[in-house]
Design a protein around this motif. Structure first.
Motif, PDB file in Angstrom:
ATOM      1  N   PHE A 137      42.594  -5.806 -29.761  1.00  0.00           N
ATOM      2  CA  PHE A 137      41.276  -6.288 -30.189  1.00  0.00           C
ATOM      3  C   PHE A 137      41.256  -7.815 -30.270  1.00  0.00           C
ATOM      4  O   PHE A 137      40.198  -8.428 -30.175  1.00  0.00           O
ATOM      5  N   LEU A 138      42.433  -8.448 -30.430  1.00  0.00           N
ATOM      6  CA  LEU A 138      42.476  -9.914 -30.458  1.00  0.00           C
ATOM      7  C   LEU A 138      41.983 -10.496 -29.137  1.00  0.00           C
ATOM      8  O   LEU A 138      41.340 -11.546 -29.109  1.00  0.00           O
ATOM      9  N   ALA A 139      42.283  -9.815 -28.035  1.00  0.00           N
ATOM     10  CA  ALA A 139      41.777 -10.271 -26.742  1.00  0.00           C
ATOM     11  C   ALA A 139      40.256 -10.182 -26.702  1.00  0.00           C
ATOM     12  O   ALA A 139      39.566 -11.051 -26.155  1.00  0.00           O
ATOM     13  N   GLU A 140      39.710  -9.135 -27.315  1.00  0.00           N
ATOM     14  CA  GLU A 140      38.255  -8.995 -27.376  1.00  0.00           C
ATOM     15  C   GLU A 140      37.643 -10.083 -28.250  1.00  0.00           C
ATOM     16  O   GLU A 140      36.559 -10.586 -27.955  1.00  0.00           O
ATOM     17  N   VAL A 141      38.345 -10.447 -29.333  1.00  0.00           N
ATOM     18  CA  VAL A 141      37.869 -11.539 -30.189  1.00  0.00           C
ATOM     19  C   VAL A 141      37.773 -12.833 -29.388  1.00  0.00           C
ATOM     20  O   VAL A 141      36.809 -13.598 -29.508  1.00  0.00           O
ATOM     21  N   VAL A 142      38.797 -13.091 -28.554  1.00  0.00           N
ATOM     22  CA  VAL A 142      38.775 -14.282 -27.708  1.00  0.00           C
ATOM     23  C   VAL A 142      37.549 -14.258 -26.797  1.00  0.00           C
ATOM     24  O   VAL A 142      36.816 -15.248 -26.671  1.00  0.00           O
ATOM     25  N   PHE A 143      37.306 -13.132 -26.175  1.00  0.00           N
ATOM     26  CA  PHE A 143      36.163 -13.001 -25.264  1.00  0.00           C
ATOM     27  C   PHE A 143      34.849 -13.189 -26.014  1.00  0.00           C
ATOM     28  O   PHE A 143      33.954 -13.923 -25.572  1.00  0.00           O
ATOM     29  N   ARG A 144      34.710 -12.498 -27.166  1.00  0.00           N
ATOM     30  CA  ARG A 144      33.486 -12.608 -27.949  1.00  0.00           C
ATOM     31  C   ARG A 144      33.237 -14.064 -28.374  1.00  0.00           C
ATOM     32  O   ARG A 144      32.102 -14.558 -28.318  1.00  0.00           O
ATOM     33  N   THR A 145      34.312 -14.738 -28.801  1.00  0.00           N
ATOM     34  CA  THR A 145      34.176 -16.121 -29.262  1.00  0.00           C
ATOM     35  C   THR A 145      33.719 -17.024 -28.123  1.00  0.00           C
ATOM     36  O   THR A 145      32.839 -17.882 -28.303  1.00  0.00           O
ATOM     37  N   LEU A 146      34.317 -16.851 -26.941  1.00  0.00           N
ATOM     38  CA  LEU A 146      33.932 -17.674 -25.793  1.00  0.00           C
ATOM     39  C   LEU A 146      32.466 -17.460 -25.432  1.00  0.00           C
ATOM     40  O   LEU A 146      31.728 -18.418 -25.171  1.00  0.00           O
ATOM     41  N   VAL A 147      32.027 -16.191 -25.431  1.00  0.00           N
ATOM     42  CA  VAL A 147      30.641 -15.892 -25.083  1.00  0.00           C
ATOM     43  C   VAL A 147      29.680 -16.499 -26.095  1.00  0.00           C
ATOM     44  O   VAL A 147      28.713 -17.183 -25.738  1.00  0.00           O
ATOM     45  N   MET A 148      29.942 -16.293 -27.407  1.00  0.00           N
ATOM     46  CA  MET A 148      29.025 -16.789 -28.427  1.00  0.00           C
ATOM     47  C   MET A 148      29.050 -18.308 -28.510  1.00  0.00           C
ATOM     48  O   MET A 148      28.019 -18.951 -28.742  1.00  0.00           O
ATOM     49  N   PHE A 149      30.231 -18.897 -28.321  1.00  0.00           N
ATOM     50  CA  PHE A 149      30.315 -20.356 -28.328  1.00  0.00           C
ATOM     51  C   PHE A 149      29.477 -20.933 -27.185  1.00  0.00           C
ATOM     52  O   PHE A 149      28.751 -21.919 -27.370  1.00  0.00           O
ATOM     53  N   PHE A 150      29.570 -20.325 -26.018  1.00  0.00           N
ATOM     54  CA  PHE A 150      28.805 -20.796 -24.860  1.00  0.00           C
ATOM     55  C   PHE A 150      27.304 -20.732 -25.153  1.00  0.00           C
ATOM     56  O   PHE A 150      26.568 -21.700 -24.928  1.00  0.00           O
ATOM     57  N   PHE A 151      26.840 -19.603 -25.666  1.00  0.00           N
ATOM     58  CA  PHE A 151      25.408 -19.458 -25.937  1.00  0.00           C
ATOM     59  C   PHE A 151      24.954 -20.352 -27.078  1.00  0.00           C
ATOM     60  O   PHE A 151      23.814 -20.820 -27.101  1.00  0.00           O
ATOM     61  N   LEU A 152      25.831 -20.608 -28.042  1.00  0.00           N
ATOM     62  CA  LEU A 152      25.476 -21.521 -29.127  1.00  0.00           C
ATOM     63  C   LEU A 152      25.286 -22.935 -28.596  1.00  0.00           C
ATOM     64  O   LEU A 152      24.325 -23.624 -28.952  1.00  0.00           O
ATOM     65  N   LEU A 181      21.518 -19.543 -36.577  1.00  0.00           N
ATOM     66  CA  LEU A 181      22.295 -19.456 -35.335  1.00  0.00           C
ATOM     67  C   LEU A 181      23.779 -19.299 -35.633  1.00  0.00           C
ATOM     68  O   LEU A 181      24.481 -18.550 -34.945  1.00  0.00           O
ATOM     69  N   GLY A 182      24.251 -20.004 -36.662  1.00  0.00           N
ATOM     70  CA  GLY A 182      25.667 -19.888 -37.013  1.00  0.00           C
ATOM     71  C   GLY A 182      26.025 -18.485 -37.457  1.00  0.00           C
ATOM     72  O   GLY A 182      27.084 -17.952 -37.086  1.00  0.00           O
ATOM     73  N   SER A 183      25.131 -17.882 -38.242  1.00  0.00           N
ATOM     74  CA  SER A 183      25.382 -16.511 -38.688  1.00  0.00           C
ATOM     75  C   SER A 183      25.336 -15.543 -37.519  1.00  0.00           C
ATOM     76  O   SER A 183      26.182 -14.652 -37.388  1.00  0.00           O
ATOM     77  N   ALA A 184      24.344 -15.719 -36.639  1.00  0.00           N
ATOM     78  CA  ALA A 184      24.216 -14.830 -35.487  1.00  0.00           C
ATOM     79  C   ALA A 184      25.390 -14.982 -34.538  1.00  0.00           C
ATOM     80  O   ALA A 184      25.806 -14.016 -33.885  1.00  0.00           O
ATOM     81  N   ALA A 185      25.956 -16.188 -34.467  1.00  0.00           N
ATOM     82  CA  ALA A 185      27.078 -16.417 -33.560  1.00  0.00           C
ATOM     83  C   ALA A 185      28.395 -15.962 -34.159  1.00  0.00           C
ATOM     84  O   ALA A 185      29.275 -15.468 -33.441  1.00  0.00           O
ATOM     85  N   GLY A 186      28.545 -16.096 -35.468  1.00  0.00           N
ATOM     86  CA  GLY A 186      29.833 -15.815 -36.088  1.00  0.00           C
ATOM     87  C   GLY A 186      30.191 -14.348 -36.152  1.00  0.00           C
ATOM     88  O   GLY A 186      31.320 -13.955 -35.823  1.00  0.00           O
ATOM     89  N   ASP A 187      29.229 -13.519 -36.531  1.00  0.00           N
ATOM     90  CA  ASP A 187      29.535 -12.098 -36.711  1.00  0.00           C
ATOM     91  C   ASP A 187      30.026 -11.411 -35.442  1.00  0.00           C
ATOM     92  O   ASP A 187      31.019 -10.674 -35.477  1.00  0.00           O
ATOM     93  N   PRO A 188      29.371 -11.615 -34.290  1.00  0.00           N
ATOM     94  CA  PRO A 188      29.842 -10.916 -33.085  1.00  0.00           C
ATOM     95  C   PRO A 188      31.194 -11.409 -32.582  1.00  0.00           C
ATOM     96  O   PRO A 188      31.798 -10.762 -31.719  1.00  0.00           O
ATOM     97  N   MET A 189      31.652 -12.552 -33.099  1.00  0.00           N
ATOM     98  CA  MET A 189      32.919 -13.083 -32.608  1.00  0.00           C
ATOM     99  C   MET A 189      34.102 -12.205 -33.022  1.00  0.00           C
ATOM    100  O   MET A 189      35.069 -12.097 -32.284  1.00  0.00           O
ATOM    101  N   PHE A 190      34.025 -11.571 -34.211  1.00  0.00           N
ATOM    102  CA  PHE A 190      35.201 -10.822 -34.663  1.00  0.00           C
ATOM    103  C   PHE A 190      34.903  -9.479 -35.308  1.00  0.00           C
ATOM    104  O   PHE A 190      35.809  -8.745 -35.672  1.00  0.00           O
ATOM    105  N   TYR A 191      33.616  -9.119 -35.472  1.00  0.00           N
ATOM    106  CA  TYR A 191      33.296  -7.795 -35.998  1.00  0.00           C
ATOM    107  C   TYR A 191      33.092  -6.832 -34.830  1.00  0.00           C
ATOM    108  O   TYR A 191      32.184  -7.035 -34.013  1.00  0.00           O
ATOM    109  N   GLU A 192      33.906  -5.806 -34.786  1.00  0.00           N
ATOM    110  CA  GLU A 192      33.817  -4.878 -33.658  1.00  0.00           C
ATOM    111  C   GLU A 192      32.537  -4.071 -33.650  1.00  0.00           C
ATOM    112  O   GLU A 192      32.098  -3.591 -32.605  1.00  0.00           O
ATOM    113  N   ASP A 193      31.915  -3.916 -34.815  1.00  0.00           N
ATOM    114  CA  ASP A 193      30.706  -3.101 -34.880  1.00  0.00           C
ATOM    115  C   ASP A 193      29.434  -3.923 -34.693  1.00  0.00           C
ATOM    116  O   ASP A 193      28.331  -3.426 -34.893  1.00  0.00           O
TER     117      ASP A 193
END
Length: 230
Positions: free
Chosen positions: A19-34, A60-72
């Protein structure tokens, strides 16, 4: 108590290591859109943000932060939040540019803090700005006393705008350097020109106890009349 200090749960929350790999992916995606979202919002600096713009940044910070590491929390719903927030921002900006009343509501208005070398005490008290903080900002503008200042305004952006008297128009004023301002008198030791420590009013007063003609306070500081050094 067998569930206390379970290190794997504390560090990984019972999720698989992959799941850490997914966190990396989620963070990259949300950082890009932010970055894209804030870039499209304009180039105003952080200190220039209005209240509603700060609300947008928090959202925006709240919307970006949660998807970065919450699987649900899915990425697509978060991106929909981004689109709604930036749409609201664009609409509010458009409406404020066309309606003066609405602009005042969302942006606020400048507030006069100093007028003619004295505190605008009826307005200064309405702002959540301490005297020490205000003096500090004036000193950063190389102000030694209020007699050098014609007008000082607290802008809607939170910045301070200061307009000075010409050198030949500078008059005695309340000193704002700490070592001078702290030398306050309740009882005037000798006749001279003094500044009210509360409102900045200048009076020539005799020795003794004298209330300020403007605010009624009785704390005085010896006024100074130096020109401003830019």
């Amino acid at each position: 108590m067998e569930h206390v200090f379970e290190w794997r749960r504390i560090f990984f929350n019972d999720l698989p290591l992959i799941f850490l790999a997914e966190v990396v992916f989620r963070t990259l995606v949300m950082f890009f859109f932010l970055v894209v979202t804030l870039r499209s919002a304009g180039k105003r600096g952080v200190k220039q943000l209005s209240i509603y713009e700060v609300v947008i940044i928090v959202a925006l910070g709240s919307a970006a932060g949660d998807p970065m590491f919450y699987e649900d929390v899915g990425i697509v719903p978060a991106l929909l939040v981004f689109l709604i927030v930036i749409g609201l921002y664009r609409f509010i900006t458009w409406l404020a540019a066309r309606n003066r009343w609405f602009e005042k509501v969302v942006e606020g208005l400048p507030v006069y803090l100093i007028e003619d070398g004295q505190f605008a005490i009826e307005k200064f008290g309405k702002e959540h700005l301490s005297q020490d903080e205000f003096f500090s900002e004036l000193r950063e503008q190389h102000v030694e006393h209020l007699g050098q200042v014609r007008v000082a305004l607290l802008e809607a952006s939170g910045e301070m705008s200061v307009f000075f008297y010409a050198d030949n128009e500078v008059k005695p004023g309340l000193p704002i350097l700490p070592n001078l301002y702290d030398e306050q008198f309740q009882t005037i030791p000798a006749t001279g020109i003094y500044a009210c420590a509360f409102c900045g009013n200048i009076e020539e007063i005799p020795a003794g106890i004298s209330p300020c003609d403007r605010c009624g306070k009785t704390s005085w500081v010896k006024a100074i009349n130096t020109r401003r050094i830019a």
